[in-house]
Design a protein around this motif. Structure first.
Motif, PDB file in Angstrom:
ATOM      1  N   ARG A 136      32.581  -8.595  -2.187  1.00  0.00           N
ATOM      2  CA  ARG A 136      33.843  -8.650  -2.942  1.00  0.00           C
ATOM      3  C   ARG A 136      35.066  -8.638  -1.474  1.00  0.00           C
ATOM      4  O   ARG A 136      34.694  -8.007  -0.481  1.00  0.00           O
ATOM      5  CB  ARG A 136      34.302  -7.444  -3.664  1.00  0.00           C
ATOM      6  CG  ARG A 136      33.690  -7.643  -5.002  1.00  0.00           C
ATOM      7  CD  ARG A 136      34.384  -7.538  -6.138  1.00  0.00           C
ATOM      8  NE  ARG A 136      35.771  -7.919  -6.205  1.00  0.00           N
ATOM      9  CZ  ARG A 136      36.829  -7.299  -6.887  1.00  0.00           C
ATOM     10  NH1 ARG A 136      36.310  -5.900  -7.157  1.00  0.00           N
ATOM     11  NH2 ARG A 136      37.974  -7.423  -6.672  1.00  0.00           N
ATOM     12  N   HIS A 137      36.304  -8.957  -1.977  1.00  0.00           N
ATOM     13  CA  HIS A 137      37.254  -8.825  -0.950  1.00  0.00           C
ATOM     14  C   HIS A 137      36.721  -9.411   0.501  1.00  0.00           C
ATOM     15  O   HIS A 137      36.907  -8.961   1.459  1.00  0.00           O
ATOM     16  CB  HIS A 137      37.858  -7.696  -0.690  1.00  0.00           C
ATOM     17  CG  HIS A 137      38.004  -6.883  -1.799  1.00  0.00           C
ATOM     18  ND1 HIS A 137      39.067  -7.489  -2.824  1.00  0.00           N
ATOM     19  CD2 HIS A 137      37.453  -5.924  -2.719  1.00  0.00           C
ATOM     20  CE1 HIS A 137      39.162  -6.692  -3.819  1.00  0.00           C
ATOM     21  NE2 HIS A 137      38.250  -5.564  -3.758  1.00  0.00           N
ATOM     22  N   ALA A 224      37.020 -16.789  -0.323  1.00  0.00           N
ATOM     23  CA  ALA A 224      37.947 -15.480  -0.210  1.00  0.00           C
ATOM     24  C   ALA A 224      38.529 -15.167  -1.510  1.00  0.00           C
ATOM     25  O   ALA A 224      38.664 -14.148  -2.063  1.00  0.00           O
ATOM     26  CB  ALA A 224      38.784 -15.463   0.936  1.00  0.00           C
ATOM     27  N   TYR A 225      39.050 -16.269  -2.133  1.00  0.00           N
ATOM     28  CA  TYR A 225      39.933 -16.130  -3.218  1.00  0.00           C
ATOM     29  C   TYR A 225      38.962 -15.675  -4.567  1.00  0.00           C
ATOM     30  O   TYR A 225      39.459 -14.658  -5.234  1.00  0.00           O
ATOM     31  CB  TYR A 225      40.609 -17.471  -3.361  1.00  0.00           C
ATOM     32  CG  TYR A 225      41.444 -17.310  -4.927  1.00  0.00           C
ATOM     33  CD1 TYR A 225      42.728 -16.765  -4.799  1.00  0.00           C
ATOM     34  CD2 TYR A 225      41.296 -17.709  -6.302  1.00  0.00           C
ATOM     35  CE1 TYR A 225      43.623 -16.772  -6.077  1.00  0.00           C
ATOM     36  CE2 TYR A 225      41.922 -17.868  -7.035  1.00  0.00           C
ATOM     37  CZ  TYR A 225      43.148 -17.262  -7.106  1.00  0.00           C
ATOM     38  OH  TYR A 225      43.868 -17.107  -8.280  1.00  0.00           O
ATOM     39  N   SER A 227      36.422 -14.062  -4.402  1.00  0.00           N
ATOM     40  CA  SER A 227      35.740 -12.817  -4.262  1.00  0.00           C
ATOM     41  C   SER A 227      36.898 -11.920  -4.377  1.00  0.00           C
ATOM     42  O   SER A 227      36.640 -10.365  -4.660  1.00  0.00           O
ATOM     43  CB  SER A 227      35.321 -12.626  -2.936  1.00  0.00           C
ATOM     44  OG  SER A 227      36.409 -12.467  -1.838  1.00  0.00           O
ATOM     45  N   GLU A 228      38.142 -12.073  -4.630  1.00  0.00           N
ATOM     46  CA  GLU A 228      39.115 -11.123  -4.917  1.00  0.00           C
ATOM     47  C   GLU A 228      39.117 -10.809  -6.471  1.00  0.00           C
ATOM     48  O   GLU A 228      39.510  -9.564  -6.768  1.00  0.00           O
ATOM     49  CB  GLU A 228      40.563 -11.737  -4.657  1.00  0.00           C
ATOM     50  CG  GLU A 228      40.767 -11.843  -3.026  1.00  0.00           C
ATOM     51  CD  GLU A 228      40.770 -10.392  -2.418  1.00  0.00           C
ATOM     52  OE1 GLU A 228      41.425  -9.509  -2.919  1.00  0.00           O
ATOM     53  OE2 GLU A 228      39.965 -10.162  -1.374  1.00  0.00           O
ATOM     54  N   GLU A 231      32.810 -10.152  -7.935  1.00  0.00           N
ATOM     55  CA  GLU A 231      32.097  -9.876  -7.110  1.00  0.00           C
ATOM     56  C   GLU A 231      30.832 -10.914  -6.760  1.00  0.00           C
ATOM     57  O   GLU A 231      30.073 -11.301  -7.720  1.00  0.00           O
ATOM     58  CB  GLU A 231      31.036  -8.603  -7.589  1.00  0.00           C
ATOM     59  CG  GLU A 231      29.968  -8.194  -6.420  1.00  0.00           C
ATOM     60  CD  GLU A 231      29.541  -6.759  -6.704  1.00  0.00           C
ATOM     61  OE1 GLU A 231      28.461  -6.504  -5.718  1.00  0.00           O
ATOM     62  OE2 GLU A 231      29.654  -6.133  -7.554  1.00  0.00           O
TER      63      GLU A 231
END
Length: 279
Positions: A136-137, A224-225, A227-228, A231
């Motif tokens: 995540r993130h 990246a997007y 994972s925001e 998960e």
């Protein structure tokens, strides 16, 4: 390195594609189980495994048990231009994301049914990114560390169902409407992506052609997007969007009908071919 999943003796098996053969992993092993690990070590082990000639094997989706399939809409400028107003009236500053289920996936060479209840079946050539290490993130600068490999994808779309109530998901999840494969190719075997050609052919005629460098939101940004808000897990698939040339906006429309053959080709990634049959 290249890996494939096939139908073999009533079960799904995966293996290493090398030297014109598929070196089979043990029964019960799946490619997804290994994606977060050392794929070079896996390939070394599989080179000593029993091998099947590639001629005559029946491919399954390369990741048949994908936990999540993220699809990116309108990610090429020419595709946005050709569908202006037909799909999306305004374009957000972030990626457009919709979901597919793994049950909608299909294998290379598999017959794809044209649904009896759809009169607008379209093709969409896409590069699929297969996640290795989840998280995540994920920072954009480290996003490519999470990529296990790439595959060809055809985001076949029932446009009439896609347009109902402005919801894309129904038109993107009919059975066997998402061919994925035939292989997953690891990043070092593909190399830099931007100059690689992606195309779709229908009965041998080029319908779509572009390069991967024309993605509006590139692969690190997409990872990246996603994972925001989710998960990411090993085996997740991110289908990165299709270039211009789709069939439903052509005049007259060029759509998928029984008897036609559709091909997705991506330089250094592979060639995915399927025939359309009546449901």
């Amino acid at each position: 390195m290249q890996f494939a999943t096939i139908h073999h003796e009533g079960a799904l098996r995966f293996g290493l594609v090398e030297g014109g053969a598929l070196h089979l992993a043990a029964p019960g092993e799946t490619l997804r189980q290994h994606l977060a690990g050392d794929l070079a070590a896996l390939a070394h082990r599989l080179r000593a495994a029993p091998a099947l000639p590639l001629d005559g094997i029946r491919y399954a989706p390369v990741i048949p048990d994908a936990p999540q399939v993220f699809c990116i809409g309108l990610n090429y400028r020419d595709h946005r231009a050709e569908t202006a107003g037909a799909i999306q009236k305004e374009y957000p500053k972030e990626p457009i994301v919709f979901a597919r289920w793994a049950t909608s996936l299909a294998g290379h060479g598999e017959d794809l049914p044209k649904p009896a209840n759809s009169d607008s079946v379209d093709f969409e050539a896409e590069l699929a990114v297969i996640i290795g290490k989840g998280g995540r993130h994920i920072a954009r600068a480290r996003a490519m560390d999470h990529v296990a490999g790439y595959a060809c994808f055809n985001d076949i779309s029932m446009r009439d169902w896609q347009m109902k109530a402005g919801q894309w998901t129904p038109g993107k999840n009919f059975p066997k409407s998402g061919p994925l494969g035939p292989v997953m190719v690891t990043p070092e075997a593909v190399g830099p992506l931007d100059d690689l050609t992606i195309r779709c052919l229908l009965d041998g005629v080029v319908m779509q052609e572009s390069t991967l460098g024309h993605l509006l939101f590139d692969i690190p940004t997409l990872i990246a997007y996603c994972s925001e808000f989710a998960e990411l897990q090993p085996g997740d698939v991110i289908a990165t969007g299709t270039p211009g040339g789709v069939g439903f906006v052509r005049k007259p429309p060029v759509l998928l009908e029984p008897g036609k053959r559709v091909v997705v080709e991506i330089e250094r990634v592979g060639r995915l071919e399927n025939a359309i049959v009546a449901e």
